[in-house]
Scaffold this active site. Structure first.
Site, PDB file in Angstrom:
ATOM      1  N   HIS A 133       7.077 -17.317 -57.575  1.00 37.07           N
ATOM      2  CA  HIS A 133       6.617 -16.947 -58.942  1.00 37.07           C
ATOM      3  C   HIS A 133       7.903 -15.788 -59.963  1.00 37.07           C
ATOM      4  O   HIS A 133       7.902 -16.013 -60.830  1.00 37.07           O
ATOM      5  CB  HIS A 133       5.153 -15.595 -59.304  1.00 37.07           C
ATOM      6  N   ARG A 179       0.386 -15.180 -60.814  1.00 35.20           N
ATOM      7  CA  ARG A 179       0.802 -15.321 -58.867  1.00 35.20           C
ATOM      8  C   ARG A 179       0.660 -17.460 -59.337  1.00 35.20           C
ATOM      9  O   ARG A 179       0.675 -18.152 -58.793  1.00 35.20           O
ATOM     10  CB  ARG A 179      -0.016 -15.388 -58.013  1.00 35.20           C
ATOM     11  N   ASN A 194       7.182 -21.686 -47.129  1.00 38.18           N
ATOM     12  CA  ASN A 194       6.111 -20.269 -47.890  1.00 38.18           C
ATOM     13  C   ASN A 194       7.446 -19.274 -48.697  1.00 38.18           C
ATOM     14  O   ASN A 194       7.881 -18.102 -48.860  1.00 38.18           O
ATOM     15  CB  ASN A 194       5.105 -19.394 -46.985  1.00 38.18           C
ATOM     16  N   HIS A 224       1.255 -22.084 -48.893  1.00 34.37           N
ATOM     17  CA  HIS A 224       0.922 -20.939 -49.217  1.00 34.37           C
ATOM     18  C   HIS A 224      -0.289 -20.518 -48.251  1.00 34.37           C
ATOM     19  O   HIS A 224      -1.215 -21.878 -49.201  1.00 34.37           O
ATOM     20  CB  HIS A 224       0.618 -20.113 -50.879  1.00 34.37           C
ATOM     21  N   LEU A 225       0.110 -19.187 -48.214  1.00 36.46           N
ATOM     22  CA  LEU A 225      -1.933 -18.964 -47.229  1.00 36.46           C
ATOM     23  C   LEU A 225      -3.340 -19.178 -47.368  1.00 36.46           C
ATOM     24  O   LEU A 225      -3.831 -19.936 -48.155  1.00 36.46           O
ATOM     25  CB  LEU A 225      -1.576 -18.014 -46.248  1.00 36.46           C
ATOM     26  N   SER A 226      -3.035 -18.559 -49.238  1.00 37.70           N
ATOM     27  CA  SER A 226      -3.712 -18.256 -50.275  1.00 37.70           C
ATOM     28  C   SER A 226      -3.976 -18.936 -51.397  1.00 37.70           C
ATOM     29  O   SER A 226      -3.147 -19.446 -51.215  1.00 37.70           O
ATOM     30  CB  SER A 226      -3.738 -16.668 -50.627  1.00 37.70           C
ATOM     31  N   TYR A 278      -4.835 -13.161 -46.593  1.00 40.97           N
ATOM     32  CA  TYR A 278      -4.142 -13.767 -45.790  1.00 40.97           C
ATOM     33  C   TYR A 278      -4.375 -14.225 -44.104  1.00 40.97           C
ATOM     34  O   TYR A 278      -3.801 -14.967 -43.734  1.00 40.97           O
ATOM     35  CB  TYR A 278      -2.853 -12.925 -45.400  1.00 40.97           C
ATOM     36  N   ASP A 284      16.591 -22.849 -57.313  1.00 42.75           N
ATOM     37  CA  ASP A 284      18.189 -23.595 -57.581  1.00 42.75           C
ATOM     38  C   ASP A 284      18.424 -24.178 -56.505  1.00 42.75           C
ATOM     39  O   ASP A 284      19.563 -25.051 -56.479  1.00 42.75           O
ATOM     40  CB  ASP A 284      18.921 -22.645 -58.869  1.00 42.75           C
TER      41      ASP A 284
END
Length: 150
Positions: free
Chosen positions: A79, A110, A73, A99-101, A22, A86
């Site tokens: 997941h 993931r 994020n 997302h960072l990764s 991260y 919703d």
């Protein structure tokens, strides 16, 4: 233009949590960079972080009528959370997921995102720059007046 920036669980630990995945920037530093970019673009951001799914849903719902878009994020809730998905669909605002990764290059669990189906787009794998790219993309999307449905 006002953008809600939603940071999901454990992102308050950035800078010390698994820096090999991260990075070393703290959430405060990421928010500072987002504020600077928002100023450059001529919009404002409202950052919000919580480890609680319910608090994240509440923040998303509160954006209806007060914000023009959501940069999110969802972290681990990406997941697992139908509730966040919703809520995003219910407010009917443009959403960019970041997302960072690169979630698609990590563990199999993931690679699925409940949020992706209600987002304009997803930016993943560029570290803290994912947020900046996401904000720029969301701003441009809103400025162009593109209508999307979640």
């Amino acid at each position: 233009m006002r953008i809600l920036v939603v940071h999901g669980p454990n992102l308050n630990m950035l800078g010390t949590r698994e820096p090999g995945i991260y990075g070393t920037l703290t959430l405060d530093r990421i928010n500072e960079s987002l504020v600077a970019l928002a100023d450059e673009l001529g919009c404002t951001i409202s950052p919000f972080q919580s480890n609680s799914e319910g608090a994240l849903v509440d923040a998303i719902q509160a954006a209806a009528g007060t914000c023009d878009g959501i940069l999110i994020n969802p972290a681990a809730y990406t997941h697992t959370s139908v509730a966040i998905r919703d809520a995003l669909a219910a407010v009917a605002l443009p959403v960019v997921e970041v997302h960072l990764s690169n979630i698609h290059r990590r563990e199999e669990f993931r690679s699925h995102s409940f949020v992706a189906a209600v987002a304009v787009g997803q930016i993943t794998g560029f570290g803290a720059d994912s947020y900046l790219l996401g904000l720029r993309a969301l701003f441009t999307h809103i400025e162009k007046g593109i209508v999307t449905k979640g």
